[in-house]
Design a protein around this motif. Structure first.
Motif: not given
Length: 248
Positions: A98-101, A127-130, A154-163, A194-198
């Motif tokens: 799970m990568e946080i977008v 918003v996350l990418r699997r 406050e979960a670090p797993e849901l912070a910006a850029g988290a994986s 455009e957002e999803v395609a990116r």
């Protein structure tokens, strides 16, 4: 063939071959056993083996080359998941990332608030990418009511850029007074914005599978809404339907 006496022989063989492909036994152009070889090995008829192969071909697990044999599809690059329970959805964390977008934030989401049966238009969204084997195959937006989001704000797993190897539901589960027991699912076809395609590395307008899931707890309250866009060339969705009163 195994302990599942009520499972047809072709389904047992199909499951064994599927597990072998998923485990990487037939990567790199290694041919699967022929119908005759499998029939001898398991004491089955050629017709039973052929039916098992037909299921695997239909699911995109293998492909057949006339005169050469049967091979695993694209070295297992497509992500396959059979879903039949809430536990299966939680198991996504076992073999995907799970990568946080966009991190968990509160904002106005009128449609999501309505589907969550809230008396406010303010909802938390992340918003996350699997990703599977380094390949992104789904982009998901998860919407949470305030009282649910408070558990993971406050979960670090849901912070910006988290994986991480987590799911939002998996992060929530230990904190919920009432567990999630149901997911109402809608599947439609959409085209990539455009957002999803990116985020999914595809062309704008590319055909996608849209899967909406509304999760509810054991007292019937909506707990989470997820809206996902899947790349069909990298994802296979499989579900087993059974007649009422007949168990596997």
């Amino acid at each position: 063939m195994g302990e599942r006496d009520t499972e047809p022989a072709y389904a047992q063989l199909s499951r064994r071959l599927r597990e072998a492909v998923d485990a990487g036994e037939y990567r790199g152009g290694v041919r699967l056993p022929t119908e005759a070889e499998l029939a001898r090995r398991y004491g089955l008829s050629r017709q039973t083996v052929r039916r098992a192969f037909q299921d695997l071909v239909a699911d995109g697990v293998v492909y057949r080359v006339p005169g050469r044999g049967t091979f695993a599809d694209e070295d297992g690059r497509r992500y396959r998941r059979q879903l039949g329970s809430i536990e299966d959805l939680l198991d996504l964390a076992a073999d995907t990332t799970m990568e946080i977008v966009a991190p968990l934030r509160r904002g106005v989401h009128i449609e999501a608030a309505s589907r969550l049966r809230l008396d406010t238009d303010l909802v938390h969204a992340v918003v996350l990418r699997r990703v599977h084997d380094g390949i992104p195959f789904a982009l998901t937006t998860v919407y949470l009511p305030d009282h649910v989001a408070a558990h993971v704000h406050e979960a670090p797993e849901l912070a910006a850029g988290a994986s991480s190897r987590n799911t939002v539901m998996g992060l929530l589960e230990p904190h919920l007074e009432h567990p999630i027991v149901e997911a109402a699912q809608t599947i439609t076809v959409a085209r990539a914005t455009e957002e999803v395609a990116r985020e999914l590395n595809c062309e704008t307008g590319h055909p996608l599978l849209r899967v909406d899931r509304l999760y509810s707890n054991d007292v019937g309250e909506p707990t989470e809404l997820s809206v996902s866009y899947f790349l069909p060339e990298h994802y296979t969705y499989r579900v087993t339907l059974r007649r009422a009163g007949h168990r596997p």
